[in-house]
Design an enzyme around this catalytic site. Structure first.
Site, PDB file in Angstrom:
ATOM      1  N   GLN A 155       0.863  -1.200   0.000  1.00 49.32           N
ATOM      2  CA  GLN A 155       0.000   0.000   0.000  1.00 49.32           C
ATOM      3  C   GLN A 155       0.896   1.246   0.000  1.00 49.32           C
ATOM      4  O   GLN A 155       2.105   1.161   0.229  1.00 49.32           O
ATOM      5  CB  GLN A 155      -0.893  -0.006   1.247  1.00 49.32           C
ATOM      6  N   ASP A 198      -0.101   1.457  13.663  1.00 55.28           N
ATOM      7  CA  ASP A 198       0.243   2.791  14.191  1.00 55.28           C
ATOM      8  C   ASP A 198       0.689   2.697  15.645  1.00 55.28           C
ATOM      9  O   ASP A 198       1.136   3.676  16.226  1.00 55.28           O
ATOM     10  CB  ASP A 198      -0.961   3.737  14.059  1.00 55.28           C
ATOM     11  N   GLU A 230       1.273  -7.240  12.253  1.00 60.15           N
ATOM     12  CA  GLU A 230       1.026  -6.168  11.278  1.00 60.15           C
ATOM     13  C   GLU A 230       1.599  -6.615   9.934  1.00 60.15           C
ATOM     14  O   GLU A 230       2.763  -7.013   9.854  1.00 60.15           O
ATOM     15  CB  GLU A 230       1.702  -4.885  11.770  1.00 60.15           C
ATOM     16  N   ASP A 249       0.692 -11.540   7.566  1.00 60.51           N
ATOM     17  CA  ASP A 249      -0.756 -11.420   7.368  1.00 60.51           C
ATOM     18  C   ASP A 249      -1.465 -12.037   8.573  1.00 60.51           C
ATOM     19  O   ASP A 249      -1.247 -13.210   8.881  1.00 60.51           O
ATOM     20  CB  ASP A 249      -1.127 -12.158   6.075  1.00 60.51           C
ATOM     21  N   GLY A 250      -2.303 -11.269   9.216  1.00 57.09           N
ATOM     22  CA  GLY A 250      -3.012 -11.747  10.400  1.00 57.09           C
ATOM     23  C   GLY A 250      -3.889 -12.945  10.114  1.00 57.09           C
ATOM     24  O   GLY A 250      -4.094 -13.808  10.967  1.00 57.09           O
ATOM     25  N   ASP A 264      -7.441  -4.595  15.031  1.00 59.59           N
ATOM     26  CA  ASP A 264      -7.390  -3.160  14.748  1.00 59.59           C
ATOM     27  C   ASP A 264      -7.053  -2.985  13.277  1.00 59.59           C
ATOM     28  O   ASP A 264      -5.929  -2.654  12.887  1.00 59.59           O
ATOM     29  CB  ASP A 264      -6.318  -2.533  15.648  1.00 59.59           C
ATOM     30  N   SER A 265      -8.041  -3.253  12.440  1.00 62.59           N
ATOM     31  CA  SER A 265      -7.761  -3.320  10.992  1.00 62.59           C
ATOM     32  C   SER A 265      -8.135  -2.013  10.303  1.00 62.59           C
ATOM     33  O   SER A 265      -8.888  -1.202  10.842  1.00 62.59           O
ATOM     34  CB  SER A 265      -8.604  -4.438  10.367  1.00 62.59           C
ATOM     35  N   ASP A 273      -9.989  -0.438   6.750  1.00 64.37           N
ATOM     36  CA  ASP A 273     -11.322  -0.761   6.200  1.00 64.37           C
ATOM     37  C   ASP A 273     -11.253  -2.080   5.418  1.00 64.37           C
ATOM     38  O   ASP A 273     -10.193  -2.493   4.970  1.00 64.37           O
ATOM     39  CB  ASP A 273     -11.773   0.368   5.247  1.00 64.37           C
ATOM     40  N   PRO A 307      -5.655  -5.438   1.849  1.00 64.44           N
ATOM     41  CA  PRO A 307      -5.180  -6.525   2.728  1.00 64.44           C
ATOM     42  C   PRO A 307      -6.109  -6.794   3.919  1.00 64.44           C
ATOM     43  O   PRO A 307      -6.086  -7.864   4.497  1.00 64.44           O
ATOM     44  CB  PRO A 307      -3.808  -6.031   3.198  1.00 64.44           C
TER      45      PRO A 307
HETATM   46  N1  SAM Z   1      -6.933   2.737  13.864  1.00 64.79           N
HETATM   47  C1  SAM Z   1      -7.133   2.820  12.462  1.00 64.79           C
HETATM   48  C2  SAM Z   1      -8.431   2.313  11.994  1.00 64.79           C
HETATM   49  O1  SAM Z   1      -9.230   1.905  12.784  1.00 64.79           O
HETATM   50  O2  SAM Z   1      -8.673   2.384  10.803  1.00 64.79           O
HETATM   51  C3  SAM Z   1      -6.087   2.073  11.698  1.00 64.79           C
HETATM   52  C4  SAM Z   1      -5.501   0.912  12.355  1.00 64.79           C
HETATM   53  S1  SAM Z   1      -4.021   0.375  11.691  1.00 64.79           S
HETATM   54  C5  SAM Z   1      -3.305   1.660  10.823  1.00 64.79           C
HETATM   55  C6  SAM Z   1      -4.631  -0.733  10.445  1.00 64.79           C
HETATM   56  C7  SAM Z   1      -3.501  -1.644  10.055  1.00 64.79           C
HETATM   57  O3  SAM Z   1      -3.986  -2.894   9.604  1.00 64.79           O
HETATM   58  C8  SAM Z   1      -2.636  -1.098   8.904  1.00 64.79           C
HETATM   59  O4  SAM Z   1      -1.360  -0.791   9.400  1.00 64.79           O
HETATM   60  C9  SAM Z   1      -2.606  -2.242   7.884  1.00 64.79           C
HETATM   61  O5  SAM Z   1      -1.341  -2.380   7.270  1.00 64.79           O
HETATM   62  C10 SAM Z   1      -2.953  -3.427   8.769  1.00 64.79           C
HETATM   63  N2  SAM Z   1      -3.499  -4.583   8.052  1.00 64.79           N
HETATM   64  C11 SAM Z   1      -4.365  -4.592   7.014  1.00 64.79           C
HETATM   65  N3  SAM Z   1      -4.626  -5.859   6.629  1.00 64.79           N
HETATM   66  C12 SAM Z   1      -3.911  -6.683   7.466  1.00 64.79           C
HETATM   67  C13 SAM Z   1      -3.758  -8.091   7.581  1.00 64.79           C
HETATM   68  N4  SAM Z   1      -4.412  -8.933   6.752  1.00 64.79           N
HETATM   69  N5  SAM Z   1      -2.953  -8.583   8.551  1.00 64.79           N
HETATM   70  C14 SAM Z   1      -2.285  -7.740   9.400  1.00 64.79           C
HETATM   71  N6  SAM Z   1      -2.370  -6.371   9.332  1.00 64.79           N
HETATM   72  C15 SAM Z   1      -3.184  -5.865   8.372  1.00 64.79           C
END
Ligand code: SAM
Length: 288
Positions: free
Chosen positions: A43, A98, A118, A149-150, A167-168, A170, A174
């Site tokens: 991303q 974050d 993450e 990947d979670g 805490d993903s 949208d 991913p």
């Molecule tokens: N607090 C904010 C919210 O609620 O939108 C954002 C939380 S944090 C920035 C979201 C994180 O999820 C991102 O850093 C993204 O890279 C991570 N993410 C997305 N898909 C994922 C996956 N399949 N496994 C692990 N992390 C993932």
């Protein structure tokens, strides 16, 4: 005028970020400075300094968290589940790059380990270096960063964690699979017999269908499923939802007063956050 990173545009002499992930709504933020901008393999990652919301993390053009209101979301996604479980020791955070949620979890001395899974290491690096208002100086030895990947991480786990926080971002890109039933089934197995999970479940205003679907999927697996809300100004529509699924524990463990150093959550919030507006109740009610 020098060229701008993607998702940013000039208007007169100003720099603007316009979020246009919805067809009929665009939200724009006037930007003072592009602090960091780089493509990871997954991303586009930016840290921007905005006029109204201070520094913000932006992933593929979508605001994730800001120094002005990130604490509301990060406190609500962490302190509610950690006060729902009577003795949380092993915590898993999926997403949360974050570091804001992890920072809140470290406030619980009884927590022994915090695994933060993450998918994108660049998000953690950027936030640690350029968004300290959210990430804090997260050097707590209990936090273990796992860049994976979670969805894959939880696939073969059994009875490992007391609390899992999803805490993903949208449900696009991913994060899309983090909203699937199969993922929640794996979470259920990864939790100890009295474990509980929480996930952010989008906006009751703009994403009612996703919120309902998330609530229904979690309630298929967990005998105790509760939805709670908070207002996060930078999230579309402001009102945001969280879905908690618990195997056994059904109440906030009111035996000790809430004494953590927070800016949003307090005793009153803990006790009333499960009170829902009528329209939200109707969205999650099972179809008759
Ligand atoms: N607090 C904010 C919210 O609620 O939108 C954002 C939380 S944090 C920035 C979201 C994180 O999820 C991102 O850093 C993204 O890279 C991570 N993410 C997305 N898909 C994922 C996956 N399949 N496994 C692990 N992390 C993932």
């Amino acid at each position: 005028m020098n060229s701008l990173p993607k998702f940013l545009h000039h208007h007169n002499d100003d720099i603007w970020l316009t979020e246009n992930e919805r067809e009929n709504l665009q939200i724009s933020y006037r930007i003072k400075e592009v602090v960091f901008a780089k493509d990871s393999q997954l991303q586009h990652v930016m840290i921007l300094d905005s006029y109204d919301f201070g520094r913000m993390l932006v992933l593929d053009g979508v605001v994730q968290t800001t120094s002005i209101d990130g604490y509301i979301y990060n406190e609500m996604i962490s302190h509610i589940p950690l006060n729902f479980h009577p003795n949380p020791r092993r915590v898993l955070i999926i997403g949360g790059g974050d570091c804001g949620a992890a920072r809140e979890v470290t406030k619980y001395e009884q927590v022994e380990t915090i695994d933060l899974v993450e998918i994108d290491e660049l998000v953690v690096k950027a936030c640690k270096e350029y968004l300290p208002e959210v990430s804090g100086n997260l050097s707590d030895p209990r936090v273990r960063f796992i860049y994976q990947d979670g969805v894959e991480f939880v696939k073969n786990l059994e009875a490992q964690y007391d609390v899992i926080i999803v805490d993903s971002s949208d449900p696009i890109g991913p994060a899309k699979q983090l909203f699937e039933l199969s993922f929640y089934q794996n979470l259920h197995r990864a939790l100890k017999p009295d474990g509980l999970m929480v996930c952010q479940s989008q906006s009751p205003i703009f994403h009612a269908d996703i919120m309902r679907q998330t609530y229904q999927r979690v309630s298929q697996l967990f005998p105790i499923t509760k939805l709670y809300t908070a207002i996060v100004p930078t999230y579309p529509g402001g009102l945001w939802s969280f879905t908690l699924g618990s195997k056994i524990h059904g109440y906030l463990n009111g035996h000790q007063p809430f004494d953590k150093d927070t800016r949003y959550v307090n005793e009153g919030i803990l006790n009333q956050c499960f009170e829902l507006p009528e329209f939200v109740k109707k969205i999650i009610q099972p179809a008759r």
